[in-house]
Design a protein around this motif. Structure first.
Motif, PDB file in Angstrom:
ATOM      1  N   PRO A 346       0.839  -1.204   0.000  1.00  0.00           N
ATOM      2  CA  PRO A 346       0.000   0.000   0.000  1.00  0.00           C
ATOM      3  C   PRO A 346       0.880   1.264   0.000  1.00  0.00           C
ATOM      4  O   PRO A 346       1.820   1.360   0.782  1.00  0.00           O
ATOM      5  N   CYS A 347       0.573   2.183  -0.903  1.00  0.00           N
ATOM      6  CA  CYS A 347       1.339   3.443  -0.983  1.00  0.00           C
ATOM      7  C   CYS A 347       0.349   4.614  -0.940  1.00  0.00           C
ATOM      8  O   CYS A 347      -0.687   4.553  -1.604  1.00  0.00           O
ATOM      9  N   ALA A 348       0.708   5.655  -0.203  1.00  0.00           N
ATOM     10  CA  ALA A 348      -0.144   6.853  -0.142  1.00  0.00           C
ATOM     11  C   ALA A 348       0.057   7.624  -1.441  1.00  0.00           C
ATOM     12  O   ALA A 348       1.149   8.131  -1.706  1.00  0.00           O
ATOM     13  N   LEU A 349      -1.004   7.708  -2.224  1.00  0.00           N
ATOM     14  CA  LEU A 349      -0.876   8.261  -3.574  1.00  0.00           C
ATOM     15  C   LEU A 349      -0.543   9.747  -3.557  1.00  0.00           C
ATOM     16  O   LEU A 349       0.391  10.206  -4.224  1.00  0.00           O
ATOM     17  N   GLN A 350      -1.332  10.494  -2.768  1.00  0.00           N
ATOM     18  CA  GLN A 350      -1.136  11.939  -2.801  1.00  0.00           C
ATOM     19  C   GLN A 350       0.220  12.340  -2.227  1.00  0.00           C
ATOM     20  O   GLN A 350       0.873  13.251  -2.721  1.00  0.00           O
ATOM     21  N   ALA A 351       0.655  11.607  -1.183  1.00  0.00           N
ATOM     22  CA  ALA A 351       1.958  11.914  -0.587  1.00  0.00           C
ATOM     23  C   ALA A 351       3.059  11.675  -1.614  1.00  0.00           C
ATOM     24  O   ALA A 351       4.016  12.454  -1.706  1.00  0.00           O
ATOM     25  N   THR A 352       2.941  10.602  -2.405  1.00  0.00           N
ATOM     26  CA  THR A 352       3.952  10.316  -3.427  1.00  0.00           C
ATOM     27  C   THR A 352       3.976  11.434  -4.464  1.00  0.00           C
ATOM     28  O   THR A 352       5.039  11.892  -4.899  1.00  0.00           O
ATOM     29  N   LEU A 353       2.776  11.900  -4.811  1.00  0.00           N
ATOM     30  CA  LEU A 353       2.678  12.962  -5.806  1.00  0.00           C
ATOM     31  C   LEU A 353       3.318  14.254  -5.280  1.00  0.00           C
ATOM     32  O   LEU A 353       4.078  14.928  -5.976  1.00  0.00           O
ATOM     33  N   ARG A 354       3.035  14.537  -4.010  1.00  0.00           N
ATOM     34  CA  ARG A 354       3.627  15.737  -3.389  1.00  0.00           C
ATOM     35  C   ARG A 354       5.140  15.619  -3.321  1.00  0.00           C
ATOM     36  O   ARG A 354       5.870  16.571  -3.572  1.00  0.00           O
ATOM     37  N   GLY A 355       5.609  14.406  -2.978  1.00  0.00           N
ATOM     38  CA  GLY A 355       7.050  14.179  -2.903  1.00  0.00           C
ATOM     39  C   GLY A 355       7.698  14.419  -4.254  1.00  0.00           C
ATOM     40  O   GLY A 355       8.736  15.061  -4.357  1.00  0.00           O
ATOM     41  N   GLY A 356       7.048  13.909  -5.308  1.00  0.00           N
ATOM     42  CA  GLY A 356       7.582  14.084  -6.665  1.00  0.00           C
ATOM     43  C   GLY A 356       7.630  15.552  -7.043  1.00  0.00           C
ATOM     44  O   GLY A 356       8.600  16.018  -7.656  1.00  0.00           O
ATOM     45  N   LEU A 357       6.599  16.275  -6.639  1.00  0.00           N
ATOM     46  CA  LEU A 357       6.530  17.710  -6.963  1.00  0.00           C
ATOM     47  C   LEU A 357       7.612  18.472  -6.203  1.00  0.00           C
ATOM     48  O   LEU A 357       8.257  19.376  -6.748  1.00  0.00           O
ATOM     49  N   ASP A 358       7.805  18.069  -4.956  1.00  0.00           N
ATOM     50  CA  ASP A 358       8.822  18.709  -4.117  1.00  0.00           C
ATOM     51  C   ASP A 358      10.200  18.568  -4.734  1.00  0.00           C
ATOM     52  O   ASP A 358      11.005  19.488  -4.722  1.00  0.00           O
ATOM     53  N   LEU A 359      10.430  17.375  -5.255  1.00  0.00           N
ATOM     54  CA  LEU A 359      11.723  17.071  -5.843  1.00  0.00           C
ATOM     55  C   LEU A 359      12.019  17.989  -7.031  1.00  0.00           C
ATOM     56  O   LEU A 359      13.151  18.388  -7.261  1.00  0.00           O
ATOM     57  N   LEU A 360      10.985  18.343  -7.756  1.00  0.00           N
ATOM     58  CA  LEU A 360      11.179  19.179  -8.946  1.00  0.00           C
ATOM     59  C   LEU A 360      10.884  20.649  -8.646  1.00  0.00           C
ATOM     60  O   LEU A 360      10.812  21.468  -9.564  1.00  0.00           O
ATOM     61  N   ALA A 361      10.722  20.956  -7.348  1.00  0.00           N
ATOM     62  CA  ALA A 361      10.343  22.319  -6.961  1.00  0.00           C
ATOM     63  C   ALA A 361      11.263  23.397  -7.539  1.00  0.00           C
ATOM     64  O   ALA A 361      10.782  24.391  -8.078  1.00  0.00           O
ATOM     65  N   PRO A 362      12.593  23.220  -7.455  1.00  0.00           N
ATOM     66  CA  PRO A 362      13.450  24.287  -7.987  1.00  0.00           C
ATOM     67  C   PRO A 362      13.188  24.558  -9.468  1.00  0.00           C
ATOM     68  O   PRO A 362      13.146  25.704  -9.900  1.00  0.00           O
ATOM     69  N   GLU A 363      13.007  23.489 -10.241  1.00  0.00           N
ATOM     70  CA  GLU A 363      12.774  23.654 -11.673  1.00  0.00           C
ATOM     71  C   GLU A 363      11.424  24.347 -11.902  1.00  0.00           C
ATOM     72  O   GLU A 363      11.316  25.266 -12.719  1.00  0.00           O
ATOM     73  N   ALA A 364      10.391  23.890 -11.161  1.00  0.00           N
ATOM     74  CA  ALA A 364       9.059  24.486 -11.309  1.00  0.00           C
ATOM     75  C   ALA A 364       9.114  25.964 -10.960  1.00  0.00           C
ATOM     76  O   ALA A 364       8.497  26.802 -11.618  1.00  0.00           O
ATOM     77  N   GLN A 365       9.884  26.282  -9.925  1.00  0.00           N
ATOM     78  CA  GLN A 365       9.979  27.676  -9.494  1.00  0.00           C
ATOM     79  C   GLN A 365      10.717  28.514 -10.540  1.00  0.00           C
ATOM     80  O   GLN A 365      10.326  29.629 -10.853  1.00  0.00           O
ATOM     81  N   ARG A 366      11.772  27.919 -11.060  1.00  0.00           N
ATOM     82  CA  ARG A 366      12.559  28.626 -12.082  1.00  0.00           C
ATOM     83  C   ARG A 366      11.677  28.951 -13.284  1.00  0.00           C
ATOM     84  O   ARG A 366      11.761  30.033 -13.866  1.00  0.00           O
ATOM     85  N   LEU A 367      10.802  28.012 -13.645  1.00  0.00           N
ATOM     86  CA  LEU A 367       9.937  28.214 -14.816  1.00  0.00           C
ATOM     87  C   LEU A 367       8.729  29.099 -14.493  1.00  0.00           C
ATOM     88  O   LEU A 367       8.019  29.532 -15.400  1.00  0.00           O
ATOM     89  N   GLY A 368       8.473  29.333 -13.190  1.00  0.00           N
ATOM     90  CA  GLY A 368       7.309  30.145 -12.806  1.00  0.00           C
ATOM     91  C   GLY A 368       5.996  29.417 -13.058  1.00  0.00           C
ATOM     92  O   GLY A 368       5.008  30.006 -13.481  1.00  0.00           O
ATOM     93  N   VAL A 369       6.003  28.109 -12.775  1.00  0.00           N
ATOM     94  CA  VAL A 369       4.803  27.299 -13.000  1.00  0.00           C
ATOM     95  C   VAL A 369       3.844  27.460 -11.827  1.00  0.00           C
ATOM     96  O   VAL A 369       4.263  27.427 -10.677  1.00  0.00           O
ATOM     97  N   SER A 370       2.559  27.662 -12.098  1.00  0.00           N
ATOM     98  CA  SER A 370       1.591  27.685 -11.004  1.00  0.00           C
ATOM     99  C   SER A 370       0.926  26.314 -10.925  1.00  0.00           C
ATOM    100  O   SER A 370       0.575  25.724 -11.940  1.00  0.00           O
TER     101      SER A 370
END
Ligand code: ADP
Length: 497
Positions: A346-370
Motif C-alpha cells: 500500500p502506498c499513499a498516492l497523494q503523498a507520493t505525488l507531493r514528494g515528486g513535486l517537491d523534488l522538482l520544486a526548484p525547476e518548477a519555481q525557475r519556470l514560474g509554473v503555477s
C-alpha cells in the motif's frame, strides 16, 4: 504554488524563536547593565549621605561650642565664622533681654525653635522661609545668657571637589522634609524626560536637621548598552541566516540524492552511452546489409544476371541483418523492466505525488509554473511498488515541466488531480503546454519515440510498462483547452492491507 517551493523561506517557528531570543536577550543585557550602573549609583549616593551627615553634625558642634563659650557680645567673634565655614551664611545671636533680629515672622520662628531647643539641649531647625529663598535654613540652639542661630546654605554643604558625582552630570540631589523638596543640593537635567530613574532615599544621620536625602539619577533610552544589544541582534540574525542556509543546503542535498535514487541521472547517462554504443554497433551490419543488397541489385540487373553471386550477396545481407537484430536484442535485455509485481504494497498516492513535486520544486519555481491541486481523495492508498510509483510520477511531472517550458511564462499551469474511480485510484497530471500532435499520440509509449532534441524516448515506455506491471494503466490525451493530460490508474490497496 506550495510554500515548499521557496528554498530561502524563514519558517514561522524559526522567526518566533528568534523574536523570543531578541526580546529576552535584550532585556537580560539591559538588566545586567542597569544592575552595574545601579550599584555604582548607590555607592555614590552613600558617599553623599555620609558627607552631608558629617556637615550637619558639624553645625551641631559649632552651635554647642558657641552656647558653651558664650563669646562676649562686644567682640562677637562668631561673626567671622561665615568666612571659613562655607555653608554658614550668617550667625545670629539673641542676648538675654533682647529679641532675635529680622522681621516679625523670622523673630517668631526663631523664638519658637529656641523654646524647643531649651529642654532638648540640642539645636532645632526654625520653620521659616529665609528671605523666601529655597535651600536656606536656620538652626537654633538655646543657651544662657545668649542663644545662637546659624543660617545655612544647603547648596554649599559639600564643596564641589568633594562631591562623588561628576560635575554637570544628570544626578539630582535634594534634601526633603515630609516628602517635600526643601533644598536642591545639586541640580540636574529635567527628571521627567527620562524613561526610568534610580532613586536613593535616606534620612541624614543627625537629629537636629530632620532632612531626608533624596538622590535621583534619570536613565535615558539612549544610555542603554546599544552596542552590546546590537551585537546580540546581529549574532541572532547571523545564526538564523546560517540555519536557513543550512536547511536549504540540506534540502538541496536530499533532493539531489533522491534524483539519483530515482535513477534518472544515472539511467539517462547510462542510456546515452548505451545508445551511442548501439549506434556504433548497428552501423557496421547495416552498412554491410545495404552494400550486399545493392550488389545483388546490380548482379540481378546484369545480362545475363549473375544469380549465384547475387544469392551469395543476399545471404551475407541476411547474416548481417541478424547481427543487427542481435544487437537490438542485447539492448532489450539490458533495459529489461524490473519485476515490479513482486514488490506491491500500500502506498499513499497523494503523498507520493507531493514528494515528486517537491523534488522538482526548484525547476518548477525557475519556470514560474503555477500548481493547482484537485485532490478529493487525500488519504487514498494504492497497491504499488513505491519505487516504481515514484519513478512514474517523476517522469510524468518532468515531461510536463519540459512541455511547459515551451509556452510563455504567464501561461505555465500544472493541474494535479487524485480521485477514486470504483476499485481504481486515478491520478491526472495535466499541463498547459503545447499538447501532443495527433500523429504522435498513438506512438507516445513506443520505446525510442521522442520529439525532443536529445530525448531518448524511453521515459513513457518505461512508465507504461511499470504501470501495467502493477496491474494499472497509463494513458495520454490532449487536455482542453490546451496542453496534455496523462492519466495513471492503479488498483487501490485492500482496506485491510
Ligand atoms: P523523452 O522525454 O526522452 O522524449 P518520453 O518517453 O518521456 O521521452 O516522451 C516521449 C515523447 O512524448 C516526448 O518526446 C514528447 O513528444 C511527448 N510528450 C511526453 N510528455 C508530454 C507532455 N506533457 N506534453 C506534450 N508532449 C509530451
Amino acid at each position: 504554488m506550495p510554500a515548499a517551493f521557496d528554498p530561502h523561506r524563514w519558517p514561522a517557528g524559526l522567526l518566533a524563536a528568534l523574536a523570543l531570543r531578541v526580546g529576552g536577550g535584550t532585556v537580560l543585557i539591559a538588566r545586567s547593565d542597569l544592575a552595574v550602573r545601579q550599584a555604582a549609583f548607590e555607592t555614590d549616593a552613600r558617599i553623599a549621605h555620609r558627607l552631608l551627615s558629617q556637615r550637619a553634625s558639624q553645625h551641631d558642634a559649632i552651635l554647642a561650642t558657641l552656647a558653651l563659650l558664650q563669646p562676649p557680645a562686644a567682640e562677637a567673634p562668631e561673626q567671622r565664622l561665615p568666612s571659613f565655614v562655607g555653608q554658614v551664611l550668617q550667625v545670629l545671636r539673641r542676648d538675654a533681654g533682647t529679641d532675635w533680629p529680622g522681621d516679625a515672622d523670622q523673630r517668631a520662628a526663631l523664638a519658637a525653635a529656641e523654646q524647643q531647643s531649651r529642654p532638648l539641649q540640642r539645636a532645632v531647625m526654625a520653620q521659616v522661609a529665609l528671605g523666601g529663598e529655597r535651600g536656606r535654613y536656620a538652626l537654633v540652639r538655646a543657651a544662657t545668657p545668649a542663644s545662637f542661630a546659624l543660617v545655612i546654605d544647603a547648596r554649599a554643604l559639600v564643596p564641589a571637589a568633594d562631591w562623588p558625582f561628576a560635575p554637570g552630570g544628570p544626578v539630582q540631589v535634594s534634601l526633603a522634609q515630609r516628602g517635600q523638596v526643601q533644598a536642591l543640593v545639586a541640580a540636574a537635567g529635567p527628571l521627567d524626560a527620562a524613561a526610568w530613574h534610580f532613586a536613593f532615599r535616606k534620612p541624614l544621620a543627625t537629629d537636629s536637621q530632620p532632612f531626608e536625602l533624596v538622590v535621583q539619577r534619570p536613565l535615558r533610552v539612549a544610555e542603554l548598552p546599544w552596542v552590546r544589544i546590537g551585537l546580540w541582534w546581529l549574532a541572532l540574525a547571523a545564526a538564523g541566516w546560517g540555519y536557513v542556509a543550512w536547511q536549504a543546503q540540506r534540502r538541496a542535498q536530499r533532493r539531489a540524492q533522491e534524483l539519483l535514487r530515482l535513477g534518472q541521472v544515472g539511467r539517462l547517462n547510462a542510456l546515452g552511452e548505451l545508445a551511442a554504443g548501439m549506434a556504433h554497433e548497428l552501423n557496421q551490419p547495416l552498412t554491410a546489409v545495404s552494400a550486399g543488397v545493392q550488389a545483388a541489385q546490380r548482379l540481378l540487373a546484369d545480362d545475363p544476371p549473375d544469380l549465384a553471386t547475387a544469392r551469395q550477396a543476399m545471404a551475407q545481407a541476411v547474416q548481417q541483418s541478424r547481427r543487427a537484430a542481435d544487437v537490438v536484442a542485447r539492448l532489450r535485455r539490458l533495459v529489461e523492466r524490473p519485476d515490479v509485481a513482486s514488490r506491491l504494497q500500500p502506498c499513499a498516492l497523494q503523498a507520493t505525488l507531493r514528494g515528486g513535486l517537491d523534488l522538482l520544486a526548484p525547476e518548477a519555481q525557475r519556470l514560474g509554473v503555477s500548481v493547482e491541486w484537485q485532490a478529493d481523495a487525500a488519504g487514498l492508498q494504492v497497491q504499488a511498488d513505491p519505487v516504481a510509483l515514484e519513478q512514474i510520477v517523476h517522469n510524468l511531472l518532468n515531461n510536463a515541466l519540459q512541455a511547459l517550458a515551451a509556452v510563455p511564462v504567464g501561461e505555465r499551469r500544472l493541474r494535479l488531480g487524485v480521485h477514486r474511480d470504483g476499485d481504481a485510484a486515478v491520478v491526472d497530471i495535466a499541463d498547459s503546454g503545447p499538447g501532443i500532435a495527433a500523429e504522435a499520440l498513438p506512438r507516445l509509449f513506443e520505446p525510442f519515440f521522442t520529439t525532443r532534441e536529445g530525448g531518448l524516448g524511453l521515459g513513457l515506455s518505461l512508465c507504461e510498462s511499470l504501470a501495467s506491471g502493477m496491474g494499472g494503466a497509463l494513458s495520454a490525451a490532449n487536455a482542453s483547452p490546451r496542453g496534455a493530460v496523462f492519466t495513471l490508474r492503479l488498483p487501490t490497496a485492500a482496506p485491510n492491507a
